[in-house]
Motif scaffolding. Sequence first.
Motif, PDB file in Angstrom:
ATOM      1  N   UNK A 129       0.857  -1.181   0.000  1.00 12.69           N
ATOM      2  CA  UNK A 129       0.000   0.000   0.000  1.00 12.69           C
ATOM      3  C   UNK A 129       0.896   1.234   0.000  1.00 12.69           C
ATOM      4  N   UNK A 130       0.719   2.080  -1.021  1.00  9.88           N
ATOM      5  CA  UNK A 130       1.571   3.255  -1.194  1.00  9.88           C
ATOM      6  C   UNK A 130       0.685   4.443  -1.578  1.00  9.88           C
ATOM      7  N   UNK A 131       0.799   5.548  -0.849  1.00 10.70           N
ATOM      8  CA  UNK A 131       0.047   6.743  -1.228  1.00 10.70           C
ATOM      9  C   UNK A 131       0.603   7.284  -2.546  1.00 10.70           C
ATOM     10  N   UNK A 132      -0.275   7.777  -3.414  1.00 10.65           N
ATOM     11  CA  UNK A 132       0.120   8.185  -4.758  1.00 10.65           C
ATOM     12  C   UNK A 132       0.739   9.584  -4.752  1.00 10.65           C
ATOM     13  N   UNK A 133       1.508   9.920  -5.798  1.00 11.62           N
ATOM     14  CA  UNK A 133       2.141  11.240  -5.857  1.00 11.62           C
ATOM     15  C   UNK A 133       1.151  12.396  -5.836  1.00 11.62           C
ATOM     16  N   UNK A 134      -0.082  12.174  -6.293  1.00 11.86           N
ATOM     17  CA  UNK A 134      -1.060  13.265  -6.305  1.00 11.86           C
ATOM     18  C   UNK A 134      -1.739  13.469  -4.951  1.00 11.86           C
ATOM     19  N   UNK A 135      -1.387  12.645  -3.972  1.00 11.92           N
ATOM     20  CA  UNK A 135      -1.960  12.805  -2.633  1.00 11.92           C
ATOM     21  C   UNK A 135      -1.227  13.914  -1.878  1.00 11.92           C
ATOM     22  N   UNK A 136      -1.974  14.857  -1.348  1.00  9.58           N
ATOM     23  CA  UNK A 136      -1.395  15.902  -0.503  1.00  9.58           C
ATOM     24  C   UNK A 136      -1.768  15.701   0.963  1.00  9.58           C
TER      25      UNK A 136
END
Length: 329
Positions: A129-136
């Motif tokens: 599980x990895x938060x995506x680059x577009x997540x702020x």
Amino acid sequence: MSNAETHPTEVRCAASASDGHGGDAPRVEVLTARDVPLGGPRAMTVRRTLPQRSRTLIGAWCFADHYGPDNVAETGGMDVAPHPHTGLQTVSWLFSGEIEHRDSMGSHAFVRPGELNLMTGGHGISHTEVSTPRTTILHGAQLWVALPEEHRHTERDFQHYAPRPVPLEGGEARVFLGALAGTASPVRTFTPLLGAELLLDPHATVTLTVDTEFEHGVLVDRGTVRLGQTPLLRAELGYVAPGTDTLSLTNTSEDTARLLLLGGTPFEEEIVMWWNFIGRSHDDIVRAREDWESASERFGAVDGYPGDRLPAPTLPNATIQPRKNPSRR
């Protein structure tokens, strides 16, 4: 999500029957979360309400981590390397942000706000599980469900479901597991369960008809909520025993309140939970750990993650001993 504690607590538990408290004001047990850092110095910190010494299960719900809102520029977001699960289902639910999921079935999916990702570990699965680059801003909950003995060695599975909002008098609901307020989720579970996100309008009271055979938990994400006559603050979980046919929830704050409602029939089986494994004995845990460390086919492999697997922590130097819910009063 992995339980990334360096020294995970071993838990052997059996949900005890409790007296029901019918009427508009059931007795509420308030569970306070503890902060758990997941990993290194820039790691996420989660608020864990299940399991704890005073209560280890609500229905088959056996694990509840509540996190955020976190600025990923400061925390680094979520980056959980390949890790295993046995004997459980993982329930991922977001309020904001986006997480990329990959597993050893070959599933590649995204967790987004208001959408359910449910993964069945059964005999064994691994995932990332990895938060995506577009997540702020990352904000959500990770929940686990214990599988009953009959199904704990079931095949791996992955389900995705986006429930529609259901209007309530004084708010709205998104029912991702089970049935509530005239709507039902099509997602398969192995014991009777309820999982829903509720929004309550400022100063509104919402009364819900619920299954009297269920015990329930109300986890507050935002605002101050009164469950019956008991106030619940942010990150607190209010527990109600079976026997109640309605739950009354009041938002006492000026802004919209948000909470998760969890429920299920008491889980009568005794289980052992350690790290990411659920079994029925200490030996079950030992075997699962050995299988993971030896990279056996039991857990498969996750493609697409640029890094190593998580190693299993060291087992405690003792046989895992029981920890049970409080006895009926």
